[in-house]
Enzyme design. Structure first.
Site, mmCIF file in Angstrom:
data_model
loop_
_atom_site.group_PDB
_atom_site.id
_atom_site.type_symbol
_atom_site.label_atom_id
_atom_site.label_comp_id
_atom_site.label_asym_id
_atom_site.label_seq_id
_atom_site.Cartn_x
_atom_site.Cartn_y
_atom_site.Cartn_z
ATOM 1 N N SER A 1 0.820 -1.216 0.000
ATOM 2 C CA SER A 1 0.000 0.000 0.000
ATOM 3 C C SER A 1 0.855 1.269 0.000
ATOM 4 O O SER A 1 0.435 2.310 -0.506
ATOM 5 C CB SER A 1 -0.944 -0.001 1.205
ATOM 6 O OG SER A 1 -0.206 -0.086 2.425
ATOM 7 N N LYS B 1 -15.079 -4.148 -3.219
ATOM 8 C CA LYS B 1 -16.195 -3.366 -2.717
ATOM 9 C C LYS B 1 -16.324 -3.576 -1.207
ATOM 10 O O LYS B 1 -15.813 -4.557 -0.655
ATOM 11 C CB LYS B 1 -17.499 -3.792 -3.411
ATOM 12 C CG LYS B 1 -17.470 -3.615 -4.920
ATOM 13 C CD LYS B 1 -18.755 -4.144 -5.530
ATOM 14 C CE LYS B 1 -18.718 -4.030 -7.054
ATOM 15 N NZ LYS B 1 -19.942 -4.583 -7.673
ATOM 16 N N LYS C 1 5.940 -6.623 4.415
ATOM 17 C CA LYS C 1 4.563 -6.843 4.837
ATOM 18 C C LYS C 1 4.107 -8.264 4.505
ATOM 19 O O LYS C 1 4.570 -8.866 3.522
ATOM 20 C CB LYS C 1 3.645 -5.824 4.163
ATOM 21 C CG LYS C 1 4.074 -4.385 4.416
ATOM 22 C CD LYS C 1 3.113 -3.390 3.839
ATOM 23 C CE LYS C 1 1.867 -3.262 4.668
ATOM 24 N NZ LYS C 1 0.991 -2.156 4.215
ATOM 25 N N GLU D 1 0.053 -12.801 -1.618
ATOM 26 C CA GLU D 1 -0.230 -12.661 -3.050
ATOM 27 C C GLU D 1 0.902 -13.244 -3.881
ATOM 28 O O GLU D 1 0.665 -13.946 -4.874
ATOM 29 C CB GLU D 1 -0.430 -11.186 -3.390
ATOM 30 C CG GLU D 1 -1.658 -10.563 -2.755
ATOM 31 C CD GLU D 1 -1.801 -9.090 -3.080
ATOM 32 O OE1 GLU D 1 -2.870 -8.532 -2.800
ATOM 33 O OE2 GLU D 1 -0.826 -8.491 -3.606
ATOM 34 N N LYS E 1 14.720 -13.041 -12.230
ATOM 35 C CA LYS E 1 13.755 -12.802 -13.294
ATOM 36 C C LYS E 1 14.009 -11.462 -13.972
ATOM 37 O O LYS E 1 14.441 -10.499 -13.343
ATOM 38 C CB LYS E 1 12.321 -12.832 -12.750
ATOM 39 C CG LYS E 1 11.846 -14.231 -12.360
ATOM 40 C CD LYS E 1 10.395 -14.214 -11.957
ATOM 41 C CE LYS E 1 9.895 -15.629 -11.688
ATOM 42 N NZ LYS E 1 9.872 -16.427 -12.935
#
Length: 258
Positions: A134, A163, A193, A199, A236
């Site tokens: 964030s 939402k 974090k 993710e 990568k």
């Protein structure tokens, strides 16, 4: 109409670059003639650029024509001073390394996608899932997400999708599973974090299974720091915000995905 700073750039060639220096973060816009007139009237318009918190800002001119540079503080506090200049495209250093990287990434993407059953790819809803911390939203993630969507891509980005009342974990897992590419904004806050790591674990699993292509973007982080946090990611091919602006990164990502 919000007051703004303006520079008529005159007729410019494709590949020229508008460079804007700021004393404070502001909205930096590049508009062609017709869209600048709409902007002046307060009508909806199309532009390149967006919120900039770092100076100088560089935006590439996409095609020949008359162009305008605009700086305004809409939605922001205070005021700023700005300087405008145009850098001739032929004076900029070429991008052979990135072009080679694009070809390498595209070859990987073609091989992986070809190995997935056809119905699996067709059922995907999103072209790209953006994983980020964030802390990086304002400076890079939000403007990059909008830039990718402006290029016609279906983007899973939390501000576009989530939402009130949604189950965050379920929606994120669904987004990862239904995206062809995973774009990871790698930074110091990203590694610090827990949620971005969740993710990343999902994206890496999809990549290893041949169901997705992982596209890293390094933001204000060194290779040594990436190696220390994740040696596999350091190996990568990556784009670096230290070398390329948001619009250039969006062009490269869109070229690989399209």
């Amino acid at each position: 109409m919000t007051q703004f700073l303006h520079s008529d750039l005159g007729h410019r060639s494709s590949g020229d670059v508008l460079e804007v220096t700021l004393t404070k973060g502001a909205n930096v816009l590049l508009l062609d003639e017709s869209n600048f007139q709409r902007y002046r009237r307060g009508d909806r318009c199309q532009y390149r650029g967006g919120l900039a918190k770092k100076s100088p800002v560089r935006i590439q001119i996409p095609h020949a024509g008359r162009w305008h540079g605009v700086v305004d503080m809409r939605g922001l506090r205070g005021s700023t001073n700005a300087g405008f200049r145009v850098i001739n495209g032929s004076a900029l250093r070429p991008l052979p390394t990135i072009r080679e990287h694009r070809a390498e990434i595209q070859q990987i993407a073609d091989n992986l996608i070809d190995s997935v059953p056809r119905h699996s790819v067709e059922n995907r809803e999103f072209d790209v899932f953006i994983s980020h911390a964030s802390e990086d939203k304002d400076q890079i993630v939000r403007p990059l997400a909008h830039a990718l969507r402006d290029r016609g891509l279906e983007v899973w980005y939390d501000e576009f999708v989530l939402k009130i009342g949604d189950s965050l974990r379920r929606r994120v897992d669904e987004g990862i599973a239904r995206s062809r590419f995973g774009l990871v904004i790698i930074s110091r806050p990203f590694f610090a974090k827990d949620w971005p790591q969740h993710e990343l674990d999902g994206l890496v699993t999809m990549s290893l299974d041949g169901r997705q292509v992982l596209l890293p973007v390094w933001h204000q982080i060194t290779k040594d720091e990436v190696i220390a946090a994740s040696p596999s990611l350091a190996d990568k091919v990556a784009l670096r915000t230290a070398d390329y602006g948001i619009q250039e990164i969006a062009d490269e990502v869109a070229a690989v995905i399209s």
